[in-house]
Design a protein around this motif. Structure first.
Motif, mmCIF file in Angstrom:
data_model
loop_
_atom_site.group_PDB
_atom_site.id
_atom_site.type_symbol
_atom_site.label_atom_id
_atom_site.label_comp_id
_atom_site.label_asym_id
_atom_site.label_seq_id
_atom_site.Cartn_x
_atom_site.Cartn_y
_atom_site.Cartn_z
ATOM 1 N N GLU A 199 87.849 2.284 -12.113
ATOM 2 C CA GLU A 199 87.951 2.366 -10.660
ATOM 3 C C GLU A 199 87.482 3.715 -10.142
ATOM 4 O OE1 GLU A 199 91.205 1.724 -7.077
ATOM 5 O OE2 GLU A 199 91.684 1.176 -9.143
ATOM 6 N N ARG A 200 87.714 4.785 -10.897
ATOM 7 C CA ARG A 200 87.340 6.109 -10.413
ATOM 8 C C ARG A 200 85.835 6.280 -10.328
ATOM 9 N NH1 ARG A 200 91.492 10.266 -13.568
ATOM 10 N NH2 ARG A 200 93.416 9.414 -12.691
ATOM 11 N N THR A 201 85.077 5.466 -11.057
ATOM 12 C CA THR A 201 83.631 5.655 -11.082
ATOM 13 C C THR A 201 82.884 4.482 -10.464
ATOM 14 O OG1 THR A 201 83.558 4.722 -13.317
ATOM 15 C CG2 THR A 201 83.708 7.115 -13.125
ATOM 16 N N SER A 202 83.590 3.525 -9.916
ATOM 17 C CA SER A 202 82.938 2.340 -9.384
ATOM 18 C C SER A 202 82.893 2.365 -7.866
ATOM 19 C CB SER A 202 83.679 1.079 -9.852
ATOM 20 O OG SER A 202 83.175 -0.059 -9.188
ATOM 21 N N ASP A 203 81.675 2.382 -7.320
ATOM 22 C CA ASP A 203 81.527 2.288 -5.871
ATOM 23 C C ASP A 203 82.133 0.987 -5.363
ATOM 24 O OD1 ASP A 203 80.287 4.689 -5.500
ATOM 25 O OD2 ASP A 203 78.255 3.884 -5.420
ATOM 26 N N CYS A 204 81.993 -0.081 -6.143
ATOM 27 C CA CYS A 204 82.506 -1.373 -5.716
ATOM 28 C C CYS A 204 83.994 -1.284 -5.398
ATOM 29 C CB CYS A 204 82.268 -2.414 -6.815
ATOM 30 S SG CYS A 204 82.955 -4.037 -6.437
ATOM 31 N N LEU A 205 84.790 -0.777 -6.332
ATOM 32 C CA LEU A 205 86.227 -0.716 -6.110
ATOM 33 C C LEU A 205 86.616 0.384 -5.145
ATOM 34 C CD1 LEU A 205 87.587 -1.421 -9.699
ATOM 35 C CD2 LEU A 205 87.319 -2.993 -7.781
ATOM 36 N N ARG A 206 85.939 1.513 -5.214
ATOM 37 C CA ARG A 206 86.275 2.612 -4.301
ATOM 38 C C ARG A 206 86.019 2.201 -2.854
ATOM 39 N NH1 ARG A 206 84.049 6.256 -6.870
ATOM 40 N NH2 ARG A 206 81.960 6.113 -5.996
ATOM 41 N N ASN A 207 84.903 1.545 -2.598
ATOM 42 C CA ASN A 207 84.586 1.125 -1.229
ATOM 43 C C ASN A 207 85.512 0.019 -0.753
ATOM 44 O OD1 ASN A 207 82.494 2.960 -1.041
ATOM 45 N ND2 ASN A 207 80.925 1.493 -1.652
ATOM 46 N N ARG A 208 85.894 -0.883 -1.669
ATOM 47 C CA ARG A 208 86.822 -1.948 -1.268
ATOM 48 C C ARG A 208 88.186 -1.364 -0.923
ATOM 49 N NH1 ARG A 208 82.478 -3.204 -2.263
ATOM 50 N NH2 ARG A 208 82.379 -2.492 -0.113
ATOM 51 N N ARG A 209 88.637 -0.345 -1.647
ATOM 52 C CA ARG A 209 89.913 0.287 -1.330
ATOM 53 C C ARG A 209 89.850 0.959 0.045
ATOM 54 N NH1 ARG A 209 94.566 1.924 -3.726
ATOM 55 N NH2 ARG A 209 93.925 1.130 -5.765
ATOM 56 N N THR A 210 88.735 1.610 0.337
ATOM 57 C CA THR A 210 88.568 2.246 1.646
ATOM 58 C C THR A 210 88.641 1.213 2.758
ATOM 59 O OG1 THR A 210 87.218 4.029 0.728
ATOM 60 C CG2 THR A 210 87.000 3.605 3.090
ATOM 61 N N GLU A 211 87.989 0.071 2.553
ATOM 62 C CA GLU A 211 88.012 -0.987 3.556
ATOM 63 C C GLU A 211 89.416 -1.554 3.722
ATOM 64 O OE1 GLU A 211 83.411 -2.266 2.548
ATOM 65 O OE2 GLU A 211 85.064 -3.540 1.898
ATOM 66 N N ALA A 212 90.135 -1.729 2.621
ATOM 67 C CA ALA A 212 91.510 -2.220 2.706
ATOM 68 C C ALA A 212 92.372 -1.265 3.517
ATOM 69 C CB ALA A 212 92.090 -2.402 1.304
ATOM 70 N N THR A 213 92.164 0.027 3.309
ATOM 71 C CA THR A 213 92.906 1.034 4.069
ATOM 72 C C THR A 213 92.631 0.902 5.555
ATOM 73 O OG1 THR A 213 92.838 2.571 2.193
ATOM 74 C CG2 THR A 213 93.289 3.513 4.369
ATOM 75 N N GLN A 214 91.368 0.680 5.909
ATOM 76 C CA GLN A 214 90.989 0.537 7.316
ATOM 77 C C GLN A 214 91.626 -0.704 7.932
ATOM 78 O OE1 GLN A 214 86.720 0.479 7.080
ATOM 79 N NE2 GLN A 214 86.548 2.691 6.757
ATOM 80 N N LEU A 215 91.627 -1.798 7.185
ATOM 81 C CA LEU A 215 92.229 -3.026 7.704
ATOM 82 C C LEU A 215 93.737 -2.877 7.892
ATOM 83 C CD1 LEU A 215 90.306 -5.677 5.575
ATOM 84 C CD2 LEU A 215 90.081 -5.322 8.038
ATOM 85 N N LEU A 216 94.398 -2.263 6.923
ATOM 86 C CA LEU A 216 95.854 -2.107 7.009
ATOM 87 C C LEU A 216 96.262 -1.138 8.102
ATOM 88 C CD1 LEU A 216 96.767 -1.996 3.203
ATOM 89 C CD2 LEU A 216 97.024 -3.918 4.788
#
Length: 200
Positions: free
Chosen positions: A117-134
């Protein structure tokens, strides 16, 4: 390992190189599968020097991860329907649709499948989006970890290991499971309730 996605503002020669490399990767993965693609092969197809690829992306898994996720623009507008469950379902549905395309699934398996997760844009960007939605729904007990563990992780797991199981109802099913695990309750997060087996 650097996984910085090239900036959308990149122009001129650099933009042309990125476009050529991305096109070459997608074509080669379609033709040969991600496990048979190499940096020299990509460089030859793109008409660039292999050192240009290594300098920008560092290694092949990082390059494949970038290509797999760049269509999912982290700055794209996210659904805003006024209801957290609807927003999460629309968002997850877009991710499922993206990775139901065989080339995108193959790229993710070859790239993000080799990264954490620390090196994956896929997961890092999805976490950022989840934060925005929440952030739109401060009353909910749902956390970013809940969304990643209960919605995103199962989707990515299917993309990497069982792409044939991604379907029209996958996003709805994952989000429904999140809410069945207790989303919106103030005393305990959905992921913790699911782990304890205390699911309504």
């Amino acid at each position: 390992m650097s996984t910085t996605t090239p900036s959308k503002r990149t122009g001129g020669r650099s933009a042309a190189v990125i476009h050529s490399v991305r096109t070459a990767v997608e074509e080669l993965v379609k033709e040969k599968g991600s496990e048979r693609v190499t940096v020299p092969m990509i460089a030859e197809r793109a008409g660039v020097n292999p050192t240009s690829i290594y300098r920008r992306w560092g290694d092949l898994p990082t390059l494949l991860n970038d290509i797999a996720t760049y269509h999912l623009d982290p700055d794209r507008p996210l659904a805003e329907r006024g209801d957290l469950r609807d927003d999460l379902t629309d968002w997850a549905g877009g991710i499922v649709t993206h990775f139901r395309k065989p080339v995108n699934a193959a790229l993710l398996r070859g790239g993000a499948g080799a990264a954490g997760e620390r090196t994956s844009d896929c997961l890092r960007n999805r976490r950022t989006e989840a934060t925005q939605l929440l952030a739109r729904h401060p009353e909910t007990a749902v956390t970013e970890d809940d969304v990643m563990d209960v919605v995103i992780a199962p989707i990515i797991n299917r993309v990497i290991f069982q792409p044939w199981t991604l379907g029209d109802t996958t996003a709805d099913d994952m989000v429904a499971r999140l809410f069945r695990a207790g989303a919106g309750t103030a005393d305990e997060s959905p992921a913790r309730r699911a782990e304890s087996g205390d699911t309504p």
